[in-house]
Design a protein around this motif. Structure first.
Motif, PDB file in Angstrom:
ATOM      1  N   ARG A  35     -14.150  11.799  24.457  1.00  0.00           N
ATOM      2  CA  ARG A  35     -14.627  13.113  24.898  1.00  0.00           C
ATOM      3  C   ARG A  35     -14.854  14.030  23.715  1.00  0.00           C
ATOM      4  N   LYS A  36     -13.988  13.936  22.738  1.00  0.00           N
ATOM      5  CA  LYS A  36     -14.068  14.836  21.591  1.00  0.00           C
ATOM      6  C   LYS A  36     -15.289  14.513  20.719  1.00  0.00           C
ATOM      7  N   VAL A  37     -15.511  13.210  20.506  1.00  0.00           N
ATOM      8  CA  VAL A  37     -16.639  12.819  19.656  1.00  0.00           C
ATOM      9  C   VAL A  37     -17.957  13.172  20.329  1.00  0.00           C
ATOM     10  N   THR A  43     -20.672  15.816  18.746  1.00  0.00           N
ATOM     11  CA  THR A  43     -22.066  15.476  18.496  1.00  0.00           C
ATOM     12  C   THR A  43     -22.995  16.390  19.273  1.00  0.00           C
ATOM     13  N   PHE A  53     -16.248   3.464  16.829  1.00  0.00           N
ATOM     14  CA  PHE A  53     -17.707   3.357  16.766  1.00  0.00           C
ATOM     15  C   PHE A  53     -18.297   3.181  18.162  1.00  0.00           C
ATOM     16  N   PHE A  69     -18.251   6.251  20.219  1.00  0.00           N
ATOM     17  CA  PHE A  69     -19.216   7.216  19.675  1.00  0.00           C
ATOM     18  C   PHE A  69     -20.603   7.008  20.279  1.00  0.00           C
ATOM     19  N   LEU A  70     -20.885   5.758  20.705  1.00  0.00           N
ATOM     20  CA  LEU A  70     -22.214   5.470  21.259  1.00  0.00           C
ATOM     21  C   LEU A  70     -22.520   6.322  22.482  1.00  0.00           C
ATOM     22  N   VAL A 126     -24.799   9.095  21.786  1.00  0.00           N
ATOM     23  CA  VAL A 126     -26.115   8.824  21.235  1.00  0.00           C
ATOM     24  C   VAL A 126     -27.085   8.297  22.286  1.00  0.00           C
ATOM     25  N   TYR A 127     -26.597   7.405  23.148  1.00  0.00           N
ATOM     26  CA  TYR A 127     -27.513   6.643  23.986  1.00  0.00           C
ATOM     27  C   TYR A 127     -27.609   7.162  25.406  1.00  0.00           C
TER      28      TYR A 127
END
Ligand code: SF4
Ligand code: SF4
Ligand code: SF4
Lengths: 194, 354, 184
Positions: free
Chosen positions: B48-50, B54, B310, B313-314, B317-318
């Motif tokens: 949630r934080k990442v 972003t 990692f 983190f996706l 982005v996606y």
């Protein structure tokens, strides 16, 4: 699926025992304050947009006002949430959905009526096809504005958190037996009594 | 008499410390339940934080302002624990209640068979570890399907059907990618695989990048991270198989992908990232719990943490694939990549390059 | 075909790179609301109250109000003279400010308070004072003198009074950011 009856046989007793245990635990002071703390920072509203106030609700979850800071995470399914924000006008059709979604949510649940339309009717005060939200579900917080700013929604959430910490029971627990004072149109009465 | 008794006691104490304590610690403390729980709290918060960072916002914060809201997941857990548990009227009650438990059990089981240090061979039989891990990893989706079937809800059912389709399309690439590593290392023992990598000084990700990439993709798919978060797609099928689950049972259902993520990441760091590579325990150190299990385990755990970070983190982005796109990628590209990975391994082995 | 594939790979790499860029460089535009609050523009339309001295009881505001949020009360002042004064129901008001604009004597005292929520109906229903009837019944007008006394001339209290006031600024590189006007 014939398992229903079997399942009751297996778990019926366990259910009453566990309910008793939970109600005993909830009476203990420290457990109660722990639950309140958990509820305070884990208010997940269900995605249910009834009207135009929903845009401000979206803005409140966006980067600029980000209510996730307060543990407020909009979520898809009603079964996993504990807060419902009625975002503006509830038409008769939507009122039924609101009631159904509210019924689907698990027990400690709260309701925020957002916008003038959900409070007393706002601009649609005398419409043949709208219902004030408080005739549909018991409401904890009323939020004025047309639409209210995202900050106002944040204020409502903060006030709800305060009331949870002060042990104010959810409106759903208070009014659950009392029928609404003025039930409104027939459809809603049917939906409510179901 | 007393001497014999004391001898027996000392022997039993020694055997307790040597033979009984390590497996218990392995299951309960590391890499088992306690570390899994802590990892769960940390990973869900990190996700949630990442995502928030972003997207230019803060994410969970007010629950503990000084530490950036690390205990947000604890608050959620407490809330879930004391919520009403709803059993839908049409549900198959027995299956409905047992499915999350079995899901949890089968999600945790692969952890036992992933060696995190050379001492592992003294605790559990390690000779066939990879052969055991693969079916255990593949079995959990069956219980996801059971979950969807038991709750008598069309969204649950559609979600679990999607899960079934995806499992079928990505099982073969997973097996092929692990198979290519088995061919390369010449053993189904993961400890041998690590010693192979340490001995050659090359991690598996360099030896066979195709297999590593494929494993990563299948890992994302199996754990339901973006862009393969298809069976739980919120905007399409509410919560997928977990739609009807409330309270703690939903918590179990939701934590399962993170547990799978954990076991997959451990496997990834063992197979592809050189395992406990910077720490190469000598034969003497490898026979002790600290030198043979804890230190190497810590290294593997840190590598797994990086992989997990990692993958979560996706989410930031996606967007998500449509189901037919995901299946097409699975059958059209992933399977052939799998064959390519196997061919690469064979070429490496036959040419004697490694 | 290869071109498309290349584009696709480039797209993945670009997406990841952008994500990492934002992750590495904290570029947050969040207003930390309960601790900070925004300084709004001067003409922002928030809650308002009636100045008892200035109002002449002409009822124009009641007539113009689109959702009929204003109703005129028949009151008696200290000297025994009859007077009419408007009362506002926040559960109906849509903050269109027609009443403020039309008032011939500028009797409304406006504010920028916009973030008010209420625990119960009685807190905001200054007009009705009791649960609203459906359909809306205007004939019911109990004695609102007391309620009125407590509301008029009083600017609504600001829930975010204690918070730090910040001013939003648009920065070409960073997007929205907030400045503290008190600080240099
Ligand atoms: S209060 Fe205003 S913005 Fe909200 S739903 Fe009603 S009309 Fe729309
Ligand atoms: S602002 Fe508009 S809606 Fe509110 S009281 Fe005035 S005229 Fe009525
Ligand atoms: S329009 Fe102005 S002067 Fe006339 S009743 Fe309303 S507040 Fe009073």
């Amino acid at each position: 699926m014939g398992g229903g009856a079997d399942g009751v046989a297996y778990f019926g007793n366990l259910e009453t025992v566990s309910k008793k245990a939970v109600s005993f635990l909830k009476k203990q002071g420290y457990v109660k304050s722990m639950i309140n703390w958990g509820d305070k920072f884990s208010l997940w509203p269900v995605h249910l947009m009834t009207s135009c106030c929903g845009t401000e609700f979206a803005a409140a979850s966006g980067p600029r006002f980000d209510l996730e800071r307060l543990g407020f995470l909009p979520f898809g399914g009603p079964r996993q949430t504990n807060l419902i924000v009625i975002e503006g006008t509830t038409t008769l059709k939507m009122a039924r959905s609101v009631r159904i979604v509210w019924e689907q949510m698990p027990a400690p649940k709260w309701v925020i009526a957002m916008g003038a339309c959900a409070m007393d009717g706002g601009i649609f005060y005398d419409s043949y096809n709208t219902v004030p939200a408080k005739d549909i579900v018991p409401i904890d917080i009323f939020l004025a504005g047309c639409p209210p700013r995202p900050e106002a929604l944040a204020r409502a959430v903060v006030m709800l958190q305060e009331s949870i910490v002060k042990n104010r029971p959810p409106a759903a627990d208070i009014q659950v037996t009392a029928a609404p004072a003025t039930p409104g149109p027939k459809d809603v009465v049917e939906a409510v009594s179901k | 008499m007393i001497q014999i008794l004391s001898l027996l006691m000392s022997v039993s104490l020694v055997s307790f410390i040597e033979y009984i304590l390590p497996p218990i610690l392995y299951i309960i403390v590391f890499p088992g339940l306690i570390v899994v729980l802590l990892m769960l709290f940390f990973m869900i918060w990190l996700e949630r934080k990442v995502a928030a960072k972003t997207q230019l916002r803060f994410g969970p914060l007010y629950v503990s302002k000084r530490f950036g809201g690390v205990i947000q997941t604890v608050a959620d857990l407490i809330r879930f624990s004391f919520q009403e548990f709803i059993i839908p009227a049409g549900a198959d009650v027995f299956a409905y209640i047992q499915a999350p438990g079995l899901l949890m059990a089968f999600g945790l089981l692969p952890l036992i068979f992933i060696p995190v240090g050379p001492y592992y061979a003294n605790i559990f039989p390690a000779n066939y570890s990879l052969l055991i891990v693969v079916p255990l990893i593949i079995i959990t989706p069956i219980y996801v399907i059971l979950l969807g079937w038991a709750s008598d809800n069309k969204f649950s059912f559609v979600g679990s059907m999607r899960e079934a389709f995806l499992v079928i399309s990505y099982e073969i690439p997973l097996i092929l990618s692990i198979l290519s590593m088995i061919l390369l290392y010449g053993s189904v023992n993961a400890i041998n695989g690590v010693s192979f990598q340490i001995g050659r000084g090359i991690p598996g990700i360099v030896l066979n990048p195709i297999a590593a990439f494929l494993f990563l993709v299948v890992m994302i798919r199996t754990t339901g991270r973006f862009p393969f978060e298809i069976s739980e797609a919120e905007s399409e099928v509410v919560m997928g198989p977990y739609t009807e689950y409330s309270a703690l049972f939903f918590g179990i259902g939701m934590s399962l992908p993170y547990i799978e993520l954990y076991s997959f990441s451990l496997l990834f760091s063992v197979l592809f990232l050189g395992g406990w590579w910077p720490i190469v325990p000598s034969a003497a150190a490898a026979s002790g719990v600290v030198g043979g299990l804890l230190l190497p385990g810590l290294v593997v755990f840190i590598k797994a943490l990086i992989v997990m970070a990692f993958l979560v983190f996706l989410r930031a982005v996606y967007p998500r694939y449509r189901i037919d796109q995901a299946i097409t990628v699975g059958w059209d590209q992933a399977v052939y990549l799998g064959f390519a990975a196997v061919a690469l391994s064979m070429a490496l082995v036959w040419s004697g390059l490694v | 075909m290869t071109g498309r594939k290349n584009n696709r790979i480039k797209g993945h790499v670009d997406a990841l790179a952008t994500g990492f860029k934002y992750l590495a460089e904290p570029n947050r535009m969040t207003l930390n609301y309960p601790d900070e609050s925004m300084n709004l523009k001067d003409n922002y339309r928030g809650f308002f109250a009636v100045k008892d001295k200035t109002c002449i009881g002409c009822s124009l505001c009641e007539i113009v109000c689109p959702p009929k949020a204003i109703s005129m009360l028949d009151l008696t002042d200290a000297g025994g003279k009859k007077k009419k004064r408007p009362m506002i129901d926040w559960g109906l008001c849509i903050f269109c400010y027609f009443c403020v604009d039309i008032c011939p004597t500028d009797a409304f005292q406006t504010s920028q308070v916009h973030d008010k929520a209420f625990y119960s109906e009685t807190e905001y229903q200054t007009v009705h004072g009791e649960p609203m009837q459906y359909p809306y019944d205007y004939s019911k007008r109990p004695d609102y003198k007391e309620i009125y006394e407590s509301f008029h001339d009083v600017a609504p209290d600001d829930p975010s009074a204690g918070s730090k006031k910040v001013v939003p600024k648009f920065d070409k590189k960073r997007g929205i950011k907030y400045e503290h006007p008190g600080q240099p």
